[in-house]
Design a protein around this motif. Structure first.
Motif, PDB file in Angstrom:
ATOM      1  N   ARG A   1     -28.533  16.601  -8.260  1.00  0.00           N
ATOM      2  CA  ARG A   1     -27.106  16.614  -8.593  1.00  0.00           C
ATOM      3  C   ARG A   1     -26.273  16.985  -7.381  1.00  0.00           C
ATOM      4  N   LYS A   2     -26.753  17.933  -6.602  1.00  0.00           N
ATOM      5  CA  LYS A   2     -26.019  18.366  -5.415  1.00  0.00           C
ATOM      6  C   LYS A   2     -25.987  17.250  -4.366  1.00  0.00           C
ATOM      7  N   ALA A   3     -27.100  16.529  -4.209  1.00  0.00           N
ATOM      8  CA  ALA A   3     -27.184  15.502  -3.178  1.00  0.00           C
ATOM      9  C   ALA A   3     -26.499  14.199  -3.587  1.00  0.00           C
ATOM     10  N   ALA A   4     -26.615  13.801  -4.833  1.00  0.00           N
ATOM     11  CA  ALA A   4     -26.164  12.468  -5.225  1.00  0.00           C
ATOM     12  C   ALA A   4     -24.867  12.453  -6.023  1.00  0.00           C
ATOM     13  N   LEU A   5     -24.632  13.445  -6.846  1.00  0.00           N
ATOM     14  CA  LEU A   5     -23.551  13.339  -7.814  1.00  0.00           C
ATOM     15  C   LEU A   5     -22.377  14.273  -7.568  1.00  0.00           C
ATOM     16  N   ALA A   6     -22.559  15.328  -6.805  1.00  0.00           N
ATOM     17  CA  ALA A   6     -21.513  16.346  -6.662  1.00  0.00           C
ATOM     18  C   ALA A   6     -20.306  15.793  -5.920  1.00  0.00           C
ATOM     19  N   GLY A   7     -19.131  15.948  -6.508  1.00  0.00           N
ATOM     20  CA  GLY A   7     -17.888  15.583  -5.858  1.00  0.00           C
ATOM     21  C   GLY A   7     -17.642  14.097  -5.728  1.00  0.00           C
ATOM     22  N   ARG A   8     -18.350  13.287  -6.471  1.00  0.00           N
ATOM     23  CA  ARG A   8     -18.192  11.843  -6.373  1.00  0.00           C
ATOM     24  C   ARG A   8     -17.723  11.271  -7.704  1.00  0.00           C
ATOM     25  N   SER A   9     -17.023  10.150  -7.610  1.00  0.00           N
ATOM     26  CA  SER A   9     -16.677   9.391  -8.804  1.00  0.00           C
ATOM     27  C   SER A   9     -17.201   7.979  -8.608  1.00  0.00           C
ATOM     28  N   PHE A  10     -17.774   7.431  -9.649  1.00  0.00           N
ATOM     29  CA  PHE A  10     -18.410   6.120  -9.575  1.00  0.00           C
ATOM     30  C   PHE A  10     -17.631   5.128 -10.430  1.00  0.00           C
ATOM     31  N   TYR A  11     -17.496   3.913  -9.910  1.00  0.00           N
ATOM     32  CA  TYR A  11     -16.723   2.898 -10.615  1.00  0.00           C
ATOM     33  C   TYR A  11     -17.589   1.950 -11.427  1.00  0.00           C
ATOM     34  N   ASN A  12     -18.859   1.816 -11.061  1.00  0.00           N
ATOM     35  CA  ASN A  12     -19.742   0.940 -11.821  1.00  0.00           C
ATOM     36  C   ASN A  12     -21.177   1.452 -11.700  1.00  0.00           C
ATOM     37  N   PRO A  13     -22.082   0.943 -12.519  1.00  0.00           N
ATOM     38  CA  PRO A  13     -23.472   1.419 -12.489  1.00  0.00           C
ATOM     39  C   PRO A  13     -24.187   1.152 -11.167  1.00  0.00           C
ATOM     40  N   HIS A  14     -23.736   0.135 -10.428  1.00  0.00           N
ATOM     41  CA  HIS A  14     -24.376  -0.167  -9.147  1.00  0.00           C
ATOM     42  C   HIS A  14     -24.132   0.948  -8.130  1.00  0.00           C
ATOM     43  N   ASP A  15     -22.943   1.557  -8.173  1.00  0.00           N
ATOM     44  CA  ASP A  15     -22.662   2.687  -7.282  1.00  0.00           C
ATOM     45  C   ASP A  15     -23.559   3.878  -7.601  1.00  0.00           C
ATOM     46  N   ILE A  16     -23.777   4.116  -8.878  1.00  0.00           N
ATOM     47  CA  ILE A  16     -24.654   5.217  -9.289  1.00  0.00           C
ATOM     48  C   ILE A  16     -26.084   4.947  -8.840  1.00  0.00           C
ATOM     49  N   ALA A  17     -26.545   3.703  -9.004  1.00  0.00           N
ATOM     50  CA  ALA A  17     -27.905   3.353  -8.589  1.00  0.00           C
ATOM     51  C   ALA A  17     -28.064   3.504  -7.082  1.00  0.00           C
ATOM     52  N   HIS A  18     -27.038   3.097  -6.316  1.00  0.00           N
ATOM     53  CA  HIS A  18     -27.108   3.221  -4.858  1.00  0.00           C
ATOM     54  C   HIS A  18     -27.148   4.694  -4.432  1.00  0.00           C
ATOM     55  N   ALA A  19     -26.302   5.523  -5.038  1.00  0.00           N
ATOM     56  CA  ALA A  19     -26.294   6.951  -4.721  1.00  0.00           C
ATOM     57  C   ALA A  19     -27.627   7.597  -5.098  1.00  0.00           C
ATOM     58  N   THR A  20     -28.210   7.150  -6.206  1.00  0.00           N
ATOM     59  CA  THR A  20     -29.508   7.669  -6.633  1.00  0.00           C
ATOM     60  C   THR A  20     -30.600   7.313  -5.635  1.00  0.00           C
ATOM     61  N   GLU A  21     -30.607   6.075  -5.172  1.00  0.00           N
ATOM     62  CA  GLU A  21     -31.615   5.650  -4.202  1.00  0.00           C
ATOM     63  C   GLU A  21     -31.484   6.412  -2.886  1.00  0.00           C
ATOM     64  N   LEU A  22     -30.253   6.599  -2.417  1.00  0.00           N
ATOM     65  CA  LEU A  22     -30.044   7.344  -1.168  1.00  0.00           C
ATOM     66  C   LEU A  22     -30.481   8.799  -1.304  1.00  0.00           C
ATOM     67  N   ALA A  23     -30.082   9.436  -2.399  1.00  0.00           N
ATOM     68  CA  ALA A  23     -30.430  10.844  -2.589  1.00  0.00           C
ATOM     69  C   ALA A  23     -31.937  11.021  -2.745  1.00  0.00           C
ATOM     70  N   THR A  24     -32.589  10.123  -3.456  1.00  0.00           N
ATOM     71  CA  THR A  24     -34.037  10.216  -3.635  1.00  0.00           C
ATOM     72  C   THR A  24     -34.749  10.031  -2.301  1.00  0.00           C
ATOM     73  N   ALA A  25     -34.276   9.087  -1.487  1.00  0.00           N
ATOM     74  CA  ALA A  25     -34.886   8.879  -0.162  1.00  0.00           C
ATOM     75  C   ALA A  25     -34.717  10.111   0.721  1.00  0.00           C
ATOM     76  N   GLN A  26     -33.542  10.738   0.661  1.00  0.00           N
ATOM     77  CA  GLN A  26     -33.310  11.946   1.465  1.00  0.00           C
ATOM     78  C   GLN A  26     -34.177  13.101   0.980  1.00  0.00           C
ATOM     79  N   LEU A  27     -34.282  13.271  -0.340  1.00  0.00           N
ATOM     80  CA  LEU A  27     -35.112  14.350  -0.871  1.00  0.00           C
ATOM     81  C   LEU A  27     -36.582  14.129  -0.536  1.00  0.00           C
ATOM     82  N   ASN A  28     -37.037  12.879  -0.600  1.00  0.00           N
ATOM     83  CA  ASN A  28     -38.439  12.583  -0.285  1.00  0.00           C
ATOM     84  C   ASN A  28     -38.732  12.752   1.199  1.00  0.00           C
TER      85      ASN A  28
END
Length: 99
Positions: free
Chosen positions: A46-73
């Motif tokens: 939540r801190k890496a991908a979702l905090a302080g962001r607003s998403f306009y469509n599901p593709h933005d959420i999926a992109h943020a999820t992929e980036l945050a997961t790659a950084q955490l891994n």
């Protein structure tokens, strides 16, 4: 399993449990969420991908999820419960020279 929220012990909940005898109510101990490693991962995610962001469509959420997961891994380490051991101190030897 449920936590100790008062709604879980309400009259309606107790009546429902009496009507469904195969379902047993088991309470979790206070602080048990810290025993679940997924809770810590969600906090980091939540801190890496979702905090302080607003998403306009599901593709933005999926992109943020992929980036945050790659950084955490990229910075992943094995989970060690508790504090690490304090570093060992090396003692300095003092020599006294006698003449």
């Amino acid at each position: 399993m449920t936590d100790k929220l008062s709604a879980h012990r309400s009259v309606s909940t107790r009546a429902w449990l009496e009507d469904h005898p195969r379902v047993h109510h088991a309470f979790l101990p206070v602080g048990a969420c810290w025993l679940n490693l997924q809770e810590g991962w969600w906090r980091l995610f939540r801190k890496a991908a979702l905090a302080g962001r607003s998403f306009y469509n599901p593709h933005d959420i999926a992109h943020a999820t992929e980036l945050a997961t790659a950084q955490l891994n990229a910075h992943a380490r094995p989970w060690v419960r508790g504090r690490p051991a304090p570093p060992t101190r090396t003692r300095r030897r003092r020599y006294v020279y006698v003449l």
